[in-house]
Scaffold this motif. Sequence first.
Motif, PDB file in Angstrom:
ATOM      1  N   LYS A  27      57.595  18.062  53.609  1.00 41.69           N
ATOM      2  CA  LYS A  27      57.058  18.585  52.348  1.00 41.69           C
ATOM      3  C   LYS A  27      57.262  17.586  51.215  1.00 41.69           C
ATOM      4  O   LYS A  27      56.390  17.423  50.357  1.00 41.69           O
ATOM      5  N   GLU A  28      58.416  16.927  51.200  1.00 41.69           N
ATOM      6  CA  GLU A  28      58.692  15.965  50.130  1.00 41.69           C
ATOM      7  C   GLU A  28      57.773  14.748  50.218  1.00 41.69           C
ATOM      8  O   GLU A  28      57.424  14.154  49.194  1.00 41.69           O
ATOM      9  N   SER A  29      57.386  14.383  51.431  1.00 40.90           N
ATOM     10  CA  SER A  29      56.530  13.205  51.593  1.00 40.90           C
ATOM     11  C   SER A  29      55.047  13.535  51.419  1.00 40.90           C
ATOM     12  O   SER A  29      54.304  12.766  50.816  1.00 40.90           O
ATOM     13  N   ARG A  30      54.624  14.698  51.936  1.00 42.75           N
ATOM     14  CA  ARG A  30      53.199  15.051  51.888  1.00 42.75           C
ATOM     15  C   ARG A  30      52.847  15.995  50.735  1.00 42.75           C
ATOM     16  O   ARG A  30      51.671  16.139  50.406  1.00 42.75           O
ATOM     17  N   LYS A  31      53.854  16.674  50.222  1.00 44.66           N
ATOM     18  CA  LYS A  31      53.698  17.602  49.084  1.00 44.66           C
ATOM     19  C   LYS A  31      52.630  18.665  49.384  1.00 44.66           C
ATOM     20  O   LYS A  31      52.722  19.379  50.368  1.00 44.66           O
ATOM     21  N   ILE A  32      51.596  18.773  48.570  1.00 43.53           N
ATOM     22  CA  ILE A  32      50.619  19.863  48.713  1.00 43.53           C
ATOM     23  C   ILE A  32      49.844  19.768  50.030  1.00 43.53           C
ATOM     24  O   ILE A  32      49.284  20.762  50.498  1.00 43.53           O
ATOM     25  N   ALA A  33      49.831  18.606  50.643  1.00 41.88           N
ATOM     26  CA  ALA A  33      49.094  18.417  51.897  1.00 41.88           C
ATOM     27  C   ALA A  33      49.932  18.769  53.119  1.00 41.88           C
ATOM     28  O   ALA A  33      49.430  18.721  54.244  1.00 41.88           O
ATOM     29  N   SER A  34      51.194  19.125  52.908  1.00 41.39           N
ATOM     30  CA  SER A  34      52.069  19.430  54.035  1.00 41.39           C
ATOM     31  C   SER A  34      51.760  20.822  54.598  1.00 41.39           C
ATOM     32  O   SER A  34      51.802  21.822  53.882  1.00 41.39           O
ATOM     33  N   GLY A  35      51.512  20.862  55.881  1.00 42.91           N
ATOM     34  CA  GLY A  35      51.266  22.147  56.522  1.00 42.91           C
ATOM     35  C   GLY A  35      52.510  23.005  56.591  1.00 42.91           C
ATOM     36  O   GLY A  35      52.429  24.245  56.605  1.00 42.91           O
ATOM     37  N   PHE A  36      53.667  22.366  56.618  1.00 45.85           N
ATOM     38  CA  PHE A  36      54.923  23.120  56.661  1.00 45.85           C
ATOM     39  C   PHE A  36      55.161  23.913  55.375  1.00 45.85           C
ATOM     40  O   PHE A  36      55.861  24.925  55.401  1.00 45.85           O
ATOM     41  N   LEU A  37      54.588  23.455  54.273  1.00 52.09           N
ATOM     42  CA  LEU A  37      54.714  24.194  53.013  1.00 52.09           C
ATOM     43  C   LEU A  37      54.063  25.570  53.153  1.00 52.09           C
ATOM     44  O   LEU A  37      54.645  26.589  52.753  1.00 52.09           O
ATOM     45  N   TYR A  38      52.889  25.612  53.732  1.00 54.93           N
ATOM     46  CA  TYR A  38      52.165  26.873  53.881  1.00 54.93           C
ATOM     47  C   TYR A  38      52.789  27.742  54.975  1.00 54.93           C
ATOM     48  O   TYR A  38      52.790  28.975  54.865  1.00 54.93           O
ATOM     49  N   LEU A  39      53.315  27.109  56.004  1.00 57.89           N
ATOM     50  CA  LEU A  39      54.030  27.858  57.044  1.00 57.89           C
ATOM     51  C   LEU A  39      55.289  28.494  56.447  1.00 57.89           C
ATOM     52  O   LEU A  39      55.622  29.655  56.755  1.00 57.89           O
ATOM     53  N   HIS A  40      55.973  27.755  55.589  1.00 57.80           N
ATOM     54  CA  HIS A  40      57.178  28.250  54.920  1.00 57.80           C
ATOM     55  C   HIS A  40      56.852  29.474  54.058  1.00 57.80           C
ATOM     56  O   HIS A  40      57.575  30.476  54.087  1.00 57.80           O
ATOM     57  N   ILE A  41      55.757  29.413  53.328  1.00 62.35           N
ATOM     58  CA  ILE A  41      55.357  30.538  52.473  1.00 62.35           C
ATOM     59  C   ILE A  41      54.978  31.739  53.334  1.00 62.35           C
ATOM     60  O   ILE A  41      55.319  32.888  53.023  1.00 62.35           O
ATOM     61  N   GLY A  42      54.275  31.492  54.441  1.00 61.02           N
ATOM     62  CA  GLY A  42      53.899  32.583  55.340  1.00 61.02           C
ATOM     63  C   GLY A  42      55.108  33.275  55.938  1.00 61.02           C
ATOM     64  O   GLY A  42      55.141  34.501  56.073  1.00 61.02           O
ATOM     65  N   ILE A  43      56.144  32.505  56.279  1.00 59.13           N
ATOM     66  CA  ILE A  43      57.376  33.076  56.815  1.00 59.13           C
ATOM     67  C   ILE A  43      58.029  33.978  55.780  1.00 59.13           C
ATOM     68  O   ILE A  43      58.517  35.065  56.113  1.00 59.13           O
ATOM     69  N   HIS A  44      58.050  33.549  54.540  1.00 59.45           N
ATOM     70  CA  HIS A  44      58.621  34.370  53.472  1.00 59.45           C
ATOM     71  C   HIS A  44      57.873  35.697  53.339  1.00 59.45           C
ATOM     72  O   HIS A  44      58.482  36.761  53.200  1.00 59.45           O
ATOM     73  N   PHE A  45      56.559  35.627  53.382  1.00 57.55           N
ATOM     74  CA  PHE A  45      55.736  36.838  53.243  1.00 57.55           C
ATOM     75  C   PHE A  45      56.031  37.825  54.377  1.00 57.55           C
ATOM     76  O   PHE A  45      56.234  39.021  54.149  1.00 57.55           O
ATOM     77  N   VAL A  46      56.078  37.315  55.591  1.00 55.39           N
ATOM     78  CA  VAL A  46      56.336  38.170  56.760  1.00 55.39           C
ATOM     79  C   VAL A  46      57.751  38.745  56.704  1.00 55.39           C
ATOM     80  O   VAL A  46      57.972  39.932  57.002  1.00 55.39           O
ATOM     81  N   LEU A  47      58.720  37.919  56.322  1.00 57.87           N
ATOM     82  CA  LEU A  47      60.108  38.385  56.235  1.00 57.87           C
ATOM     83  C   LEU A  47      60.250  39.534  55.245  1.00 57.87           C
ATOM     84  O   LEU A  47      60.952  40.518  55.520  1.00 57.87           O
ATOM     85  N   MET A  48      59.596  39.422  54.098  1.00 55.09           N
ATOM     86  CA  MET A  48      59.680  40.487  53.104  1.00 55.09           C
ATOM     87  C   MET A  48      59.089  41.787  53.618  1.00 55.09           C
ATOM     88  O   MET A  48      59.660  42.870  53.421  1.00 55.09           O
ATOM     89  N   LEU A  49      57.966  41.705  54.294  1.00 58.17           N
ATOM     90  CA  LEU A  49      57.356  42.915  54.848  1.00 58.17           C
ATOM     91  C   LEU A  49      58.234  43.528  55.932  1.00 58.17           C
ATOM     92  O   LEU A  49      58.360  44.757  56.027  1.00 58.17           O
ATOM     93  N   LEU A  50      58.857  42.686  56.752  1.00 56.39           N
ATOM     94  CA  LEU A  50      59.720  43.188  57.820  1.00 56.39           C
ATOM     95  C   LEU A  50      60.962  43.882  57.255  1.00 56.39           C
ATOM     96  O   LEU A  50      61.348  44.956  57.726  1.00 56.39           O
ATOM     97  N   LEU A  51      61.590  43.278  56.259  1.00 60.19           N
ATOM     98  CA  LEU A  51      62.807  43.849  55.703  1.00 60.19           C
ATOM     99  C   LEU A  51      62.528  45.094  54.864  1.00 60.19           C
ATOM    100  O   LEU A  51      63.321  46.032  54.853  1.00 60.19           O
ATOM    101  N   LEU A  52      61.394  45.090  54.164  1.00 62.48           N
ATOM    102  CA  LEU A  52      61.038  46.277  53.374  1.00 62.48           C
ATOM    103  C   LEU A  52      60.510  47.393  54.274  1.00 62.48           C
ATOM    104  O   LEU A  52      60.679  48.572  53.966  1.00 62.48           O
ATOM    105  N   TRP A  53      59.886  47.015  55.384  1.00 60.15           N
ATOM    106  CA  TRP A  53      59.374  47.940  56.395  1.00 60.15           C
ATOM    107  C   TRP A  53      58.473  49.019  55.772  1.00 60.15           C
ATOM    108  O   TRP A  53      58.547  50.204  56.049  1.00 60.15           O
TER     109      TRP A  53
END
Length: 232
Positions: A27-53
């Motif tokens: 992410k630090e090297s590719r910044k907005i072009a990093s696919g891991f940035l979007y994967l990281h955000i998707g993980i956060h979204f899923v985690l919140m839905l799972l914990l809030l249930w």
Amino acid sequence: MILFIKLILAHLIGDFMLQPLRWVIHKESRKIASGFLYLHIGIHFVLMLLLLWDLSFWKLAAIIAVSHYLIDLAKLYASPWFRNRTIPFLLDQFAHIAVLYCVAFYGNLWEHTQQWIQQLDWALVTALVFVTYPSAIIMGKLLENMSDQIVLDHKSLPNAGKYIGIIERLFVLIFIIMDRWEAIGLLIAAKSVFRFNDLKDSNNRKLTEYILIGTLMSFGFAMLAGLAYTHL
């Protein structure tokens, strides 16, 4: 409050446990072009839905995910401006927690914030602040004439002694508040063990006396703060 706690838990898991170092580097090297940035955000979204249930919270989860993306993006582009990499990291985490707090209490944000501030133990806050940098500065002034006479024959981490002192005073203050004075003795013993080799190898009486005076003064300031808090 349980909503806020669950959001914090999701953040801790997503930001620290489920984000490998190679993702951060990418992410630090590719910044907005990093696919891991979007994967990281998707993980956060899923985690919140799972914990809030509860799928009815999907809008809140989406708001947090979008804000997380924008904050992370700002950090990636602003980090080169800072010589100390700790600063953007702390600002990033503060911004994330602030968003979670606002989302969790969006219905009565102002009232809840006012109530939280009014319930703060200001005496404890004052004691905690005192044993950190103010005590370090006061000790530096009191020991200034002695420190000029100490010649070190080894290199040390920058400001390591100051941070060690701050941490030990915080521990002492907490132990006093918890009425666990015996733990202070264990802390002194542990510090003595770690310092023993340095003092033995240096064979420097002035250094030994300086460290002893500094240690006793550091513990003394923390004890004074603890006793003042518990009695006042």
